[in-house]
Write a protein that holds these residues in place. Structure first.
Motif, short mmCIF file in Angstrom:
data_model
loop_
_atom_site.label_atom_id
_atom_site.label_comp_id
_atom_site.label_asym_id
_atom_site.label_seq_id
_atom_site.Cartn_x
_atom_site.Cartn_y
_atom_site.Cartn_z
N ALA A 27 0.83 -1.21 0.00
CA ALA A 27 0.00 0.00 0.00
C ALA A 27 0.87 1.26 0.00
CB ALA A 27 -0.93 0.00 1.22
N VAL A 28 1.97 1.21 0.74
CA VAL A 28 2.89 2.34 0.75
C VAL A 28 3.59 2.49 -0.60
CG1 VAL A 28 5.01 3.27 1.79
CG2 VAL A 28 3.25 2.24 3.25
N LEU A 29 4.06 1.37 -1.14
CA LEU A 29 4.84 1.41 -2.38
C LEU A 29 4.02 1.93 -3.56
CD1 LEU A 29 6.86 -1.91 -2.17
CD2 LEU A 29 7.75 0.40 -1.94
N VAL A 30 2.79 1.51 -3.66
CA VAL A 30 1.97 1.91 -4.81
C VAL A 30 0.99 3.03 -4.48
CG1 VAL A 30 2.19 -0.36 -5.86
CG2 VAL A 30 0.23 0.11 -4.43
N ARG A 31 1.13 3.57 -3.27
CA ARG A 31 0.38 4.76 -2.86
C ARG A 31 -1.12 4.53 -2.85
NH1 ARG A 31 3.98 9.12 -6.38
NH2 ARG A 31 5.97 8.61 -5.39
N TRP A 32 -1.50 3.39 -2.28
CA TRP A 32 -2.92 3.14 -2.06
C TRP A 32 -3.38 3.89 -0.81
CZ3 TRP A 32 -2.19 -2.84 -2.50
CH2 TRP A 32 -2.15 -3.20 -3.85
N GLY A 33 -4.63 4.33 -0.83
CA GLY A 33 -5.22 4.91 0.38
C GLY A 33 -4.77 6.34 0.61
N LYS A 34 -5.33 6.93 1.65
CA LYS A 34 -5.10 8.35 1.93
C LYS A 34 -4.08 8.59 3.03
CE LYS A 34 -9.84 9.57 0.57
NZ LYS A 34 -11.13 10.17 1.00
N ASP A 35 -3.63 7.53 3.70
CA ASP A 35 -2.73 7.70 4.84
C ASP A 35 -1.56 6.72 4.75
OD1 ASP A 35 -1.50 8.22 7.24
OD2 ASP A 35 -3.33 8.07 8.46
N PRO A 36 -0.58 7.00 3.89
CA PRO A 36 0.55 6.06 3.74
C PRO A 36 1.35 5.88 5.02
CG PRO A 36 0.97 8.13 2.58
CD PRO A 36 -0.46 8.15 2.98
N GLU A 37 1.38 6.91 5.86
CA GLU A 37 2.13 6.77 7.11
C GLU A 37 1.47 5.75 8.04
OE1 GLU A 37 5.00 7.11 9.96
OE2 GLU A 37 5.01 7.71 7.86
N ALA A 38 0.15 5.70 8.04
CA ALA A 38 -0.55 4.69 8.85
C ALA A 38 -0.24 3.30 8.32
CB ALA A 38 -2.06 4.95 8.82
N HIS A 39 -0.19 3.15 7.00
CA HIS A 39 0.18 1.85 6.41
C HIS A 39 1.62 1.49 6.78
CE1 HIS A 39 -3.36 0.83 4.12
NE2 HIS A 39 -3.37 1.99 3.51
N ARG A 40 2.50 2.48 6.76
CA ARG A 40 3.91 2.20 7.10
C ARG A 40 4.03 1.72 8.53
NH1 ARG A 40 8.49 3.99 9.31
NH2 ARG A 40 7.36 5.64 10.39
#
Length: 225
Positions: A27-40
């Motif tokens: 999700a972080v790599l392909v920029r899914w969603g509105k909150d990449p930091e939460a995914h990280r």
């Protein structure tokens, strides 16, 4: 969602933890969603939990370490985990493939080729095989075998058409082989998958600086044509 449900039932399910880490890293790599930091944060947490729960499971260790690296962990620290995964099961295609890719990123092309070839022999047809073919193609590129690299990249593209790196490396190979029409076609395919992408941004996969420069010069030649 399915992994969340699984972990709600069994929070210590190591396979689910490592796969959840992988999902958040992607999700972080392909920029899914509105909150990449939460995914990280979630990805790092799941990966570390997986390693605590199953430190001796080579499949879990392999998937967790990839997520850790993708989410910013030091390359040297994840290489140690890769070594552990291979030591736990020298016949694990996943562990060998992950370890081979890490060697490639370190610029250790010969070691990368050996492990990626072993991995591919053990598991030639799974979805993971496309990524291993990409890695093997890069080792051939670094050896100057651009024809062999191009053939492998065509196979990798057939198996996984959305992987941008394959088109970039194919364009570099074709340019170095003198086929600018094919090189331009490969870059057009790259931009079809990633309209706003920078092809040179994918060349970090070549850990050998000299080879990365060769590939970058080839891509810039195609872009300038």
């Amino acid at each position: 969602d399915l992994l969340d449900q699984s972990l709600a039932i069994d929070p210590a399910n190591a396979a689910a933890l490592s796969l959840a880490a992988e999902c958040h890293a992607q999700a972080v790599l392909v920029r899914w969603g509105k909150d990449p930091e939460a995914h990280r944060r979630a990805g790092l947490d799941f990966a570390k939990q997986a390693l605590r729960v199953a430190p001796d499971d080579p499949e879990v260790v392999s998937r967790a370490l990839v997520s850790l690296w993708q989410l910013g962990e030091n390359l040297q620290s994840v290489v140690k985990l890769a070594d552990r995964a291979v030591a736990l099961n020298p016949g694990s295609a996943l562990a060998l493939g992950v370890s081979g890719w890490l060697r490639l990123l370190m610029g250790r092309t010969a070691a990368a080729a050996e492990q990626l070839e072993q991995s591919q022999q053990l598991d030639p047809i799974s979805p993971d095989s496309a990524l291993r073919l990409s890695g093997l193609a890069i080792t051939r590129f670094c050896a100057g075998a651009y024809d062999d690299a191009a053939a492998m990249l065509h196979d990798a593209i057939r198996r996984k058409p959305a992987a941008q790196l394959n088109y970039v490396m194919l364009a570099a190979c074709q340019a170095l082989l003198g086929d600018m029409a094919a090189a331009n076609a490969a870059l057009a395919d790259f931009h079809a998958v990633s309209p706003d992408g920078d092809p040179t941004a994918w060349l970090g996969a070549l850990g050998d600086p000299a080879q990365r420069q060769i590939a970058e010069d080839a891509i810039r030649q195609v872009l300038a044509a």
